[in-house]
Design an enzyme around this catalytic site. Structure first.
Site, PDB file in Angstrom:
ATOM      1  N   CYS A  58       0.823  -1.205   0.000  1.00 16.11           N
ATOM      2  CA  CYS A  58       0.000   0.000   0.000  1.00 16.11           C
ATOM      3  C   CYS A  58       0.863   1.265   0.000  1.00 16.11           C
ATOM      4  CB  CYS A  58      -0.935   0.000   1.200  1.00 16.11           C
ATOM      5  SG  CYS A  58      -0.086   0.229   2.778  1.00 16.11           S
TER       6      CYS A  58
ATOM      7  N   ALA B 259       2.939   1.891   3.033  1.00 16.47           N
ATOM      8  CA  ALA B 259       4.146   1.062   3.058  1.00 16.47           C
ATOM      9  C   ALA B 259       5.278   1.722   2.267  1.00 16.47           C
ATOM     10  CB  ALA B 259       3.855  -0.322   2.476  1.00 16.47           C
TER      11      ALA B 259
ATOM     12  N   ARG C 206      11.193  -4.811   7.130  1.00 18.84           N
ATOM     13  CA  ARG C 206      12.082  -4.601   5.985  1.00 18.84           C
ATOM     14  C   ARG C 206      13.496  -4.583   6.522  1.00 18.84           C
ATOM     15  NH1 ARG C 206      13.341   0.377   3.099  1.00 18.84           N
ATOM     16  NH2 ARG C 206      13.493   0.120   0.854  1.00 18.84           N
TER      17      ARG C 206
ATOM     18  N   HIS D  24       6.101   6.437  -2.345  1.00 16.51           N
ATOM     19  CA  HIS D  24       7.462   6.911  -2.622  1.00 16.51           C
ATOM     20  C   HIS D  24       7.415   8.385  -2.980  1.00 16.51           C
ATOM     21  CE1 HIS D  24       8.191   2.603  -4.333  1.00 16.51           C
ATOM     22  NE2 HIS D  24       8.329   2.620  -3.023  1.00 16.51           N
TER      23      HIS D  24
HETATM   24 FE1  CFM Z   1      13.283   0.458  -5.057  1.00 10.84          FE
HETATM   25 FE2  CFM Z   1      12.746  -1.869  -5.315  1.00 10.84          FE
HETATM   26 FE3  CFM Z   1      11.267  -0.241  -3.787  1.00 10.84          FE
HETATM   27 FE4  CFM Z   1      13.759  -0.961  -3.051  1.00 10.84          FE
HETATM   28 FE5  CFM Z   1      12.753  -2.962  -1.496  1.00 10.84          FE
HETATM   29 FE6  CFM Z   1      11.752  -3.768  -3.824  1.00 10.84          FE
HETATM   30 FE7  CFM Z   1      10.278  -2.234  -2.263  1.00 10.84          FE
HETATM   31 MO1  CFM Z   1      10.792  -4.687  -1.571  1.00 10.84          MO
HETATM   32  S1  CFM Z   1      14.674  -1.208  -4.922  1.00 10.84           S
HETATM   33  S2  CFM Z   1      12.760   0.931  -2.996  1.00 10.84           S
HETATM   34  S3  CFM Z   1      14.593  -1.827  -1.267  1.00 10.84           S
HETATM   35  S4  CFM Z   1      11.457  -0.336  -5.895  1.00 10.84           S
HETATM   36  S5  CFM Z   1      12.905  -4.821  -2.405  1.00 10.84           S
HETATM   37  S6  CFM Z   1      12.445  -3.838  -5.955  1.00 10.84           S
HETATM   38  S7  CFM Z   1       9.675  -3.873  -3.407  1.00 10.84           S
HETATM   39  S8  CFM Z   1      10.991  -2.744  -0.344  1.00 10.84           S
HETATM   40  S9  CFM Z   1       9.371  -0.329  -2.679  1.00 10.84           S
END
Ligand code: CFM
Length: 542
Positions: free
Chosen positions: A63, A66, A97, A195
């Site tokens: 989500c 997250a 994480r 993000h």
């Molecule tokens: Fe970038 Fe990723 Fe992500 Fe990531 Fe991660 Fe991920 Fe993630 Mo899991 S590199 S920041 S450190 S998009 S592994 S492939 S899914 S937490 S949001």
């Protein structure tokens, strides 16, 4: 050894994946599953992504909360992170994480705590702002942190608590940097929205607060590296050895103070484009810091990325030092690479991870001779698949529109062009440099590979039957389903308690772990419960 599976028709695979869906769903999924074709100019087919998952489909996605609280802001040790909401959101995202950190010289590490307002029914009905104020006060009284950030969960947006007002009030009252993120879980179609919200919050509230000059030569920031399994530790080691000054990482193993100084860097190196490209662009506009796409996953990729940095700084001494480091580090890694490759060559992998690793890890698998026959992201956008050149043609839909786009302008005092127009032109002409650019995953994948966005549980099972891959890189939600089908699954989010996998030493770790997994005999003997008890087989009624 190349098995007959490799001659399977990917169009057939696609058909297999979607044939069970109702017509409308099948039509939608057909646009999200693409057989890769790379032409001579590096053009790839269009893929439909970043749209809502059809309800009822078992997705890998997380989500918005997250992505905001966990992914981007979570790894910074000395910012107190308060989850405003019922206890579950905070509790289940607590230490799940594997973003590691140093203890820090001042010992300020709040990552081990779980701060939550623990909203109850009464707060949902009468409002939770009072409780939030109390929580901020309590965090302040206990820890006197440099900053406190507040994260909204779904009910907070539904009842309309003004968390930004609470943050402002408490900031003035305490003299502490308190800021809030409206990252309700439902705010976007996935964690990707989170993000963006976190990038905005860090940029608005932290970046550029400290104008004291930063000592050191060749100053860079590393963007989109979160120190999973200690990756940042290895990269810090390498940068130090090369004589590169790392001002801050966004946001693995770093501190609030480092963020405040990040505008002093002369280059932003972008690892995970998906989670942090907003920050790179905003810092470029406001402060004049260009960015380069790098990939430190894979030994050869690490060497290549270091050389890119060397080329940008265009300094003989730095380049010589980088070459020296590569020459020192590579032989041991290469020795292991060759050894492991002798046992892994010709095997196949499928990677379904997040928004960047399904691309980055193809390099690492490739180094030991393992081909990626199918890959996809959970929540990436078209630019992560097809490259940034498609950005102008991406349609902004209602879901993306609900995420704030900050209007950023050049800082009248602090904008500083890092390079001359001539130099910029030279960088742009070198496509290998990916200067302020990212080519995306598909351009690097072979034609005929299958690309699947937001893969579902059903499609994962079908793909396993179809391709019979030797290994799958995915996450904890998929892991045991995959393994019950007799295929080893490497968790590429958490690394299965392993790592680091970045940099030179990380690559060597990875080769060994994968060698052990794909060459273990045990997987051939696994029978799924439905193979031994056919009465357990079920069918969709649609
Ligand atoms: Fe970038 Fe990723 Fe992500 Fe990531 Fe991660 Fe991920 Fe993630 Mo899991 S590199 S920041 S450190 S998009 S592994 S492939 S899914 S937490 S949001």
């Amino acid at each position: 050894m190349i098995t007959e599976n490799h001659h399977l028709d990917p169009e057939k695979a696609k058909e297999e994946l979607i044939k069970i869906y109702p017509t409308k769903v099948a039509r939608k999924r057909a646009q999200q599953i693409v057989v890769n074709q790379v032409d001579a100019d590096g053009n790839v087919p269009e893929i439909k992504v970043n749209t809502r998952t059809v309800p009822g489909i078992i997705t890998q996605r997380g989500c918005t909360y997250a992505g905001c609280k966990g992914v981007v802001l979570g790894p910074t040790r000395d910012i107190v992170i308060i989850t405003h909401g019922p206890i579950g959101c905070g509790y289940y995202s607590w230490l799940t994480r594997r973003n590691q950190t140093d203890a820090g010289k001042d010992g300020e590490n709040f990552m081990v705590y779980c701060f939550s307002t623990d909203m109850q029914e009464e707060n949902i009905i009468f409002g939770g702002e009072k409780k939030l104020r109390q929580a901020v006060q309590e965090a302040w009284d206990l820890f006197h942190p440099k900053a406190i950030s507040i994260f909204a969960t779904c009910p907070v947006g539904l009842i309309g608590d003004d968390i930004h007002n609470v943050a402002r009030e408490m900031s003035e009252k305490l003299g502490c940097n308190v800021f809030a993120c409206s990252c309700e879980g439902y705010k976007g179609v996935s964690q990707s929205a989170g993000h963006h919200i976190a990038n905005n919050a860090v940029f608005k509230n932290i970046v550029g607060l400290d104008d004291h000059p930063v000592a050191g030569k060749f100053k860079i920031n590393l963007l989109g590296e979160y120190n999973i399994g200690g990756d940042s530790f290895e990269l810090e080691r390498i940068f130090k050895k090369c004589g590169i000054t790392l001002v801050t990482t966004f946001s693995g193993n770093t501190t609030y103070a480092a963020f405040t100084q990040s505008h002093h860097a002369d280059l932003n190196c972008v690892m995970c484009h998906r989670s942090i490209n907003y920050m790179a662009e905003m810092m470029k506009t406001k402060f004049g810091i260009p960015w380069l796409k790098v990939n430190f996953i894979g030994a050869k990729s690490t060497a290549k990325s270091l050389r890119k940095i060397g080329e940008y700084f265009n300094d003989k001494e730095l380049s010589a030092q980088i070459e020296k480091v590569i020459a020192e580090e590579m032989p041991a890694v290469e020795k292991m690479m060759e050894d492991v490759r002798s046992r892994c060559k010709g095997k196949t992998a499928m990677l379904f991870v997040g928004g960047s690793r399904a691309h980055h890890y193809q390099d690492l698998f490739g180094e030991i001779g393992i081909r990626t026959v199918a890959a996809g992201y959970e929540f990436a956008h078209r630019d992560d698949y097809e490259g940034r050149k498609v950005l102008p043609s991406i349609q902004v839909d209602a879901d993306s529109r609900s995420i704030e786009e900050l209007t950023v302008e050049a800082d009248p005092k602090r904008f500083r062009a890092r390079r001359t127009e001539e130099e910029l032109q030279r960088y742009r002409e070198n496509p290998d440099l990916e200067f302020n650019d990212y080519h995306g995953m598909m351009r690097q994948m072979e034609s005929e590979a299958l690309v699947v966005d937001d893969i579902s549980h059903h499609e994962t099972e079908k793909l396993i039957e179809f391709y019979k891959p030797d290994i799958i890189g995915a996450g904890i939600k998929e892991k045991f389903v995959i393994q019950k089908s007799g295929v080893p699954c490497k968790q590429l989010h958490s690394y299965d308690y392993g790592g680091p996998y970045a940099g030179f030493r990380g690559a060597a770790n990875f080769y060994c772990d994968i060698d052990r997994m794909v060459n273990a005999q045990i997987w051939k003997h696994v029978k799924a419960p439905w193979q031994t008890h056919p009465e357990l087989t079920a069918r969709f009624a649609s």
